[in-house]
Design a protein around this motif. Structure first.
Motif: not given
Length: 416
Positions: A255, A272, A320, A356
């Motif tokens: 990611s 992500p 994230y 990812p």
């Protein structure tokens, strides 16, 4: 050739192994203290060569609206002011058509089936063990609507020559005997018998040791700051301990890959999507799965890993963030206890990882506009499944060999 690989997850380590076998001098750099300590650590354990589909599918936008109001929703959206999130979601929605789904699934199946053969070769030549089983994946349907909707997957599997079986409830129980306790909850299933299971963390660590024996250097605990580009060509990386020079750089940072290449003017549509897992000790083998059961209602995989059950799934779009939401744990517990009652979920280890994801479901593998800079990332929920095939393809591309499968539509250029 000196090659620097960024990332020591399963994709980075398999890339290192294949590049070393091809005769290259390989260094792997990672911020963690060892291999597979982030997204590869406690994934669902599926090696899903047949159960391999893009998240972007016809009907997903409508389903997503319903999921908002579900207690145990497979998709969780935490919107925020984030241009990358918005852009990625719009691209994903544009792939939710029948035509795009067919194209994307065919790409994924091609790579996954190639990876099936590659993984078998790695297992044979190294002898490594990782709680592996070769008993297939059973996609379990609780409703007639789910069974009917599987027709598009059956069509894609047939078109690509991937073995499958459509099962009635009794056949599902023959494949997974523990399901006899919940016979009334099963409408049918789709079995992909070539699928496997295994502990990705164990595999990656064992393969890292084999790669070291081939001369690969693993440089752990380093913060990667930037990629060195000179004269339009990648020449190494800058870390918190200085510069590592090389002839080529492979980005396998999951990611975090788009953040690394953005300063180079490369727009990589990877975002992500957080997944969760529970790892539960088996107390009664007669109430545990033999392989992987994919609960289609909650999009949760329930997998046998030796003397443990790994319960993994859900897709949370929240950027994230790696917090452990208790509501997500309750969903995992609900799915596994509903289909396999009797286990002690109070003893489970709870984990989350950032997958990812590309908007079309297909990973990004190959060269970039910067000479000597390569990608091997964006595998979403299928990094473990596609790792060996992706690494073999990547090694051929870096080495200048023609890969054994079509790879043009796997490169980042497909987004231009």
């Amino acid at each position: 050739m000196k090659v620097t690989i960024l990332g020591a997850g399963v994709v980075g380590v398999t890339s290192a192994y294949y590049l070393a076998k091809a005769g290259h001098e390989v260094t792997v750099i990672d911020r963690q203290a060892g291999p597979a300590l982030e997204t590869s650590f406690a994934n669902a354990g599926e090696v899903s060569f047949g159960y391999c589909s893009p998240w972007a599918a016809p009907g997903i936008p409508q389903k997503a609206l319903k999921w908002i109001f579900m207690e145990h929703a497979p998709l969780i959206l935490r919107p925020k002011v984030d241009g990358a999130m918005i852009s990625w979601m719009l691209k994903m929605l544009s792939n939710c058509t029948s035509s795009r789904y067919a194209i994307n699934k065919s790409r994924m199946l091609r790579l996954a089936d190639y990876s099936r053969v590659a993984l078998a070769e790695v297992r044979s030549e190294t002898g490594i063990a990782y709680d592996e089983r070769m008993q297939g994946t059973l996609q379990l349907f609780r409703t007639e609507a789910q069974l009917d909707a599987s027709a598009k997957d059956v069509k894609a599997l047939a078109a690509d020559g991937i073995p499958y079986e459509v099962l009635d409830p009794e056949a599902c129980i023959r494949v997974e005997p523990a399901l006899r306790h919940v016979r009334e909850k099963i409408v049918g299933g789709l079995l992909t018998p070539k699928d496997e299971t295994g502990d990705c963390f164990k595999f990656t660590n064992a393969l890292a040791a084999k790669a070291e024996a081939l001369g690969v250097v693993f440089d752990y605990g380093r913060t990667i700051k930037s990629i060195v580009v000179e004269g339009g060509e990648a020449k190494g990386v800058v870390t918190d301990r200085g510069v590592t020079r090389s002839d080529a750089v492979v980005v396998a940072l999951g990611s975090f890959s788009p953040l690394m290449v953005k300063p180079l003017g490369i727009s990589l549509p990877v975002y992500p999507v957080k997944g969760y897992s529970l790892t539960i000790p088996i107390t009664d083998a007669t109430r545990a799965p033999e392989s992987t059961v994919m609960d289609e209602t909650y999009k949760i995989a329930i997998t046998r890993l030796g003397d443990r059950i790994r319960v993994g799934g859900m897709a949370e779009i929240s950027g994230y963030t790696n917090d452990l939401g208790l509501a997500r744990r309750r969903t995992l517990e609900h799915s596994v206890t509903d289909l396999f009652p009797g286990g002690d979920v109070s003893k489970a280890d709870f984990w989350s990882g950032l997958r990812p994801m590309t908007p079309d479901g297909t990973p990004v593998i190959g060269a970039t506009k910067v000479r000597g800079l390569y990608m091997n990332t964006g595998h979403g929920t299928l990094g473990w499944t596609m790792s060996c095939g992706s690494a073999k393809v990547l090694s051929d591309i870096v080495t200048g060999k023609t890969p054994e499968i079509e790879t043009k539509d796997l490169a980042i250029a497909r987004y231009n």
